[in-house]
Design an enzyme around this catalytic site. Sequence first.
Site, PDB file in Angstrom:
ATOM      1  N   PRO A  87       0.093  -0.114   6.650  1.00  0.00           N
ATOM      2  CA  PRO A  87       1.410  -0.607   6.683  1.00  0.00           C
ATOM      3  C   PRO A  87       2.330   0.007   7.877  1.00  0.00           C
ATOM      4  O   PRO A  87       3.353  -0.424   8.307  1.00  0.00           O
ATOM      5  CB  PRO A  87       2.008  -0.519   5.377  1.00  0.00           C
ATOM      6  CG  PRO A  87       0.626  -0.180   4.315  1.00  0.00           C
ATOM      7  CD  PRO A  87      -0.411   0.334   5.231  1.00  0.00           C
ATOM      8  N   GLU A 114      -3.821   6.236  -2.071  1.00  0.00           N
ATOM      9  CA  GLU A 114      -2.359   6.358  -1.672  1.00  0.00           C
ATOM     10  C   GLU A 114      -2.284   6.909   0.040  1.00  0.00           C
ATOM     11  O   GLU A 114      -1.274   6.990   0.463  1.00  0.00           O
ATOM     12  CB  GLU A 114      -1.717   7.697  -2.267  1.00  0.00           C
ATOM     13  CG  GLU A 114      -1.225   7.031  -3.671  1.00  0.00           C
ATOM     14  CD  GLU A 114      -2.385   6.685  -4.615  1.00  0.00           C
ATOM     15  OE1 GLU A 114      -3.289   7.425  -4.655  1.00  0.00           O
ATOM     16  OE2 GLU A 114      -2.463   5.424  -5.202  1.00  0.00           O
ATOM     17  N   ARG A 152     -12.028 -16.737  15.550  1.00  0.00           N
ATOM     18  CA  ARG A 152     -11.812 -18.073  16.143  1.00  0.00           C
ATOM     19  C   ARG A 152     -11.232 -18.104  17.499  1.00  0.00           C
ATOM     20  O   ARG A 152     -11.447 -19.218  18.039  1.00  0.00           O
ATOM     21  CB  ARG A 152     -10.871 -18.982  15.190  1.00  0.00           C
ATOM     22  CG  ARG A 152      -9.508 -18.145  15.102  1.00  0.00           C
ATOM     23  CD  ARG A 152      -8.799 -18.717  13.774  1.00  0.00           C
ATOM     24  NE  ARG A 152      -8.687 -20.098  13.712  1.00  0.00           N
ATOM     25  CZ  ARG A 152      -7.853 -20.962  14.734  1.00  0.00           C
ATOM     26  NH1 ARG A 152      -7.166 -20.365  15.746  1.00  0.00           N
ATOM     27  NH2 ARG A 152      -7.803 -22.073  14.467  1.00  0.00           N
ATOM     28  N   ASP A 167      -2.552 -25.028  18.604  1.00  0.00           N
ATOM     29  CA  ASP A 167      -2.097 -24.152  17.399  1.00  0.00           C
ATOM     30  C   ASP A 167      -0.948 -23.818  17.237  1.00  0.00           C
ATOM     31  O   ASP A 167      -0.340 -23.283  18.359  1.00  0.00           O
ATOM     32  CB  ASP A 167      -3.337 -22.976  17.104  1.00  0.00           C
ATOM     33  CG  ASP A 167      -4.519 -23.565  16.749  1.00  0.00           C
ATOM     34  OD1 ASP A 167      -4.662 -24.902  16.284  1.00  0.00           O
ATOM     35  OD2 ASP A 167      -5.494 -22.740  16.438  1.00  0.00           O
TER      36      ASP A 167
HETATM   37  C1  9WO Z   1       0.371   3.642  -2.064  1.00  0.00           C
HETATM   38  C2  9WO Z   1       1.236   4.452  -2.561  1.00  0.00           C
HETATM   39  C3  9WO Z   1       1.470   5.008  -3.772  1.00  0.00           C
HETATM   40  C4  9WO Z   1       2.483   5.686  -4.257  1.00  0.00           C
HETATM   41  C5  9WO Z   1       3.260   6.264  -3.415  1.00  0.00           C
HETATM   42  C6  9WO Z   1       2.934   6.122  -2.025  1.00  0.00           C
HETATM   43  C7  9WO Z   1       1.924   5.193  -1.479  1.00  0.00           C
HETATM   44  N1  9WO Z   1       1.450   4.773  -0.448  1.00  0.00           N
HETATM   45  C8  9WO Z   1       0.610   3.805  -0.582  1.00  0.00           C
HETATM   46  C9  9WO Z   1       0.011   3.317   0.446  1.00  0.00           C
HETATM   47  O1  9WO Z   1       0.467   3.199   1.679  1.00  0.00           O
HETATM   48  N2  9WO Z   1      -1.256   2.888   0.163  1.00  0.00           N
HETATM   49  C10 9WO Z   1      -2.032   2.462   1.155  1.00  0.00           C
HETATM   50  C11 9WO Z   1      -3.085   1.264   0.467  1.00  0.00           C
HETATM   51  C12 9WO Z   1      -2.922   3.460   1.858  1.00  0.00           C
HETATM   52  C13 9WO Z   1      -4.003   2.644   2.918  1.00  0.00           C
HETATM   53  C14 9WO Z   1      -4.450   1.535   2.580  1.00  0.00           C
HETATM   54  N3  9WO Z   1      -3.406   0.351   1.808  1.00  0.00           N
HETATM   55  C15 9WO Z   1      -2.776  -0.456   2.289  1.00  0.00           C
HETATM   56  C16 9WO Z   1      -3.183  -1.043   3.516  1.00  0.00           C
HETATM   57  N4  9WO Z   1      -2.241  -1.025   1.871  1.00  0.00           N
HETATM   58  N5  9WO Z   1      -1.423  -2.087   2.637  1.00  0.00           N
HETATM   59  C17 9WO Z   1      -2.168  -1.895   3.695  1.00  0.00           C
HETATM   60  C18 9WO Z   1      -1.925  -2.723   4.749  1.00  0.00           C
HETATM   61  C19 9WO Z   1      -2.624  -3.045   5.966  1.00  0.00           C
HETATM   62  C20 9WO Z   1      -2.262  -3.700   6.790  1.00  0.00           C
HETATM   63  N6  9WO Z   1      -1.485  -4.613   6.935  1.00  0.00           N
HETATM   64  C21 9WO Z   1      -0.416  -4.737   5.843  1.00  0.00           C
HETATM   65  C22 9WO Z   1      -0.670  -3.715   4.767  1.00  0.00           C
END
Ligand code: 9WO
Length: 231
Positions: A87, A114, A152, A167
């Site tokens: 993220p 996490e 793609r 597209d």
């Molecule tokens: C979970 C969490 C729980 C309690 C306190 C802090 C916390 N942070 C996270 C967290 O960010 N977990 C991530 C889960 C760790 C890396 C992989 N994860 C992830 C990747 N979640 N969302 C993505 C992601 C990747 C690309 N684009 C959007 C979302």
Amino acid sequence: MRIDILTLFPEMFPGPFSASIIKRAVDGGLVSLNIYNIRDYTHDKHHTVDDYAYGGGAGMILKPKPIFEAVESVKGEDTCSVILLTPQGRPFSQSVAQELSRHDRLILICGRYEGVDERIREHLVSDEISIGDYVLSGGELAAMVVVEAVVRLLPGVLGSEESLAEDSHTDGLLEYPQYTRPAVFRGWSVPEVLLSGNHAQIAKWRREKAIRRTKERRPELLDRVSLGKDS
Ligand code: 9WO
């Protein structure tokens, strides 16, 4: 192109990669997609991939060693981009997909728990990508999104029927409204101009609709495109 994916949940991948356009690209030898289980790069009896966070706090962090060893083993002597799905990454978009599609190799790392040890970011990863501002349970679904958008775009993957030019986002605009038969469905008619056979008029109508829809729904996209005269 070769794309290698490092994950703790390899069983998530075959599904989306076994259908439609990605399957055709793999079967045709235009891309090779390889899934590696990070747990296979551990050496202890319990195949440990995570550990407690220094400084305390809830939850577990992915240890650096298994991920470093997985990347080093998969990479071999090649230079390739190593991308972490997170993220905190730079926002994914059609232009990022176009940029990635020009690489010979990509390694995608899917985080879990996490988070990942910061030294993975600092000393192993060359790029961090986010597919949107929401939290998932891991990077796997984001990696699938990136793979689909990139594959793609590879030369020869789409047939002329599915060509890229029209597209959404390729010209920076959202798509114009589209219709197929019947000409009247439950009393709702297809716009007259589309039945007219006047191709210049149809092109003008579609462009106006695409611009209006983009203005209404995603005005920030318009700042990036040059629309030419009359708009
Ligand atoms: C979970 C969490 C729980 C309690 C306190 C802090 C916390 N942070 C996270 C967290 O960010 N977990 C991530 C889960 C760790 C890396 C992989 N994860 C992830 C990747 N979640 N969302 C993505 C992601 C990747 C690309 N684009 C959007 C979302």
